[in-house]
Scaffold this active site. Sequence first.
Site, PDB file in Angstrom:
ATOM      1  CE  LYS A  26      -2.226  -0.877   4.026  1.00  0.00           C
ATOM      2  NZ  LYS A  26      -1.661  -1.959   4.442  1.00  0.00           N
ATOM      3  NE  ARG A 101      -3.511  -1.265  10.506  1.00  0.00           N
ATOM      4  CZ  ARG A 101      -2.622  -0.904   9.885  1.00  0.00           C
ATOM      5  NH1 ARG A 101      -2.415   0.395   9.318  1.00  0.00           N
ATOM      6  NH2 ARG A 101      -1.235  -1.502   9.827  1.00  0.00           N
ATOM      7  NE  ARG A 140       7.658  -2.885   5.601  1.00  0.00           N
ATOM      8  CZ  ARG A 140       6.417  -2.778   5.913  1.00  0.00           C
ATOM      9  NH1 ARG A 140       5.722  -2.404   4.848  1.00  0.00           N
ATOM     10  NH2 ARG A 140       5.881  -2.695   7.067  1.00  0.00           N
ATOM     11  NE  ARG A 173       7.095  -0.300  10.177  1.00  0.00           N
ATOM     12  CZ  ARG A 173       6.186  -0.419   9.445  1.00  0.00           C
ATOM     13  NH1 ARG A 173       6.000   0.574   8.476  1.00  0.00           N
ATOM     14  NH2 ARG A 173       4.996  -1.127   9.710  1.00  0.00           N
ATOM     15  NE  ARG A 184       2.207  -4.951  11.511  1.00  0.00           N
ATOM     16  CZ  ARG A 184       2.880  -4.234  10.420  1.00  0.00           C
ATOM     17  NH1 ARG A 184       4.217  -4.630  10.508  1.00  0.00           N
ATOM     18  NH2 ARG A 184       2.704  -3.324   9.879  1.00  0.00           N
TER      19      ARG A 184
HETATM   20  P1  AMP Z   1       1.781   0.492   9.253  1.00  0.00           P
HETATM   21  O1  AMP Z   1       2.719   1.331   8.928  1.00  0.00           O
HETATM   22  O2  AMP Z   1       0.113   0.926   8.693  1.00  0.00           O
HETATM   23  O3  AMP Z   1       1.520  -0.940   8.960  1.00  0.00           O
HETATM   24  O4  AMP Z   1       1.025   0.820  10.773  1.00  0.00           O
HETATM   25  C1  AMP Z   1       2.051   0.378  11.708  1.00  0.00           C
HETATM   26  C2  AMP Z   1       1.432   0.200  13.164  1.00  0.00           C
HETATM   27  O5  AMP Z   1       0.597   1.367  13.687  1.00  0.00           O
HETATM   28  C3  AMP Z   1       0.210  -0.741  13.111  1.00  0.00           C
HETATM   29  O6  AMP Z   1       0.869  -2.333  13.445  1.00  0.00           O
HETATM   30  C4  AMP Z   1      -0.541  -0.355  14.268  1.00  0.00           C
HETATM   31  O7  AMP Z   1       0.111  -0.765  15.453  1.00  0.00           O
HETATM   32  C5  AMP Z   1      -0.498   1.264  14.192  1.00  0.00           C
HETATM   33  N1  AMP Z   1      -1.521   1.816  13.269  1.00  0.00           N
HETATM   34  C6  AMP Z   1      -1.519   2.275  12.147  1.00  0.00           C
HETATM   35  N2  AMP Z   1      -2.760   2.463  11.499  1.00  0.00           N
HETATM   36  C7  AMP Z   1      -3.483   2.257  12.385  1.00  0.00           C
HETATM   37  C8  AMP Z   1      -4.929   2.316  12.525  1.00  0.00           C
HETATM   38  N3  AMP Z   1      -5.677   2.705  11.423  1.00  0.00           N
HETATM   39  N4  AMP Z   1      -5.586   1.730  13.621  1.00  0.00           N
HETATM   40  C9  AMP Z   1      -4.728   1.334  14.633  1.00  0.00           C
HETATM   41  N5  AMP Z   1      -3.335   1.088  14.500  1.00  0.00           N
HETATM   42  C10 AMP Z   1      -2.848   1.784  13.620  1.00  0.00           C
END
Ligand code: AMP
Length: 228
Positions: A26, A101, A140, A173, A184
């Site tokens: 994404k 989400r 990554r 990360r 996740r």
């Molecule tokens: P991402 O970079 O989008 O994979 O997000 C990394 C982490 O941030 C996720 O595993 C969650 O812990 C938190 N996070 C990001 N977006 C959301 C969301 N919309 N709702 C809840 N947690 C989020």
Amino acid sequence: MYCWDSYLNERSTMKILLLGPPGGGKGTQAKFLIEKLNIPQISTGDMLREHVTKQTSLGIKAKEYMNSGALVPDEVILGMMHERLENEDCKNGYILDGFPRTIPQAVGLDKLLEKLKQALDAVIVIDVKDDNIVDRMGGRRVHMASGRVYHIIYNPPKIEGKDDETQEDLLIREDDKEETVRKRLEIYHNETSPLISHYKNQNIVSRINGELNISDVSQEIEKIINLN
Ligand code: AMP
């Protein structure tokens, strides 16, 4: 001649939601779209990581959830997004990446969009199988300051370990470790994939095979936007 670029400029008020598993591409696709459409990418993950880096009270709260692979509570995310979507730079459209989400977040977004007299134009689901995700996340690398994402095999930086634009170090990360990735993915299947049905009623959902190579996935996305 009616070219793709002028078409896109006319359509630059698009509001696009990219949906798909963590590590499914994404962020990478959003980066292409922001250049083509000249609209901002709104990534809750990037916004939260910035809060963590700056050690804001929100960041301190969010950090433990994020490192363990759990979701940050809905009310925290909705508060943050409420503020973000009212920002001037969102008037001409945006790409949502990683939000909503959960169903409560999607319902919160519906209400917010109604208040702002806006509507999503497209929900694009990027499908990738779990085992491929685990494989991808292991390779990554991220440039923390900009959110630019690389992969040591599929999308390598020009210089190993360095960001293409700033030459700063790329990092792995904390939440890209296999055990955390599996958690996740479970959360994605349980909490996020039900959003596909939520948006099906609005007739704006398209699904694409995220296992194609990066440029083929981009082309599929461009086709979808063109058709809408
Ligand atoms: P991402 O970079 O989008 O994979 O997000 C990394 C982490 O941030 C996720 O595993 C969650 O812990 C938190 N996070 C990001 N977006 C959301 C969301 N919309 N709702 C809840 N947690 C989020």
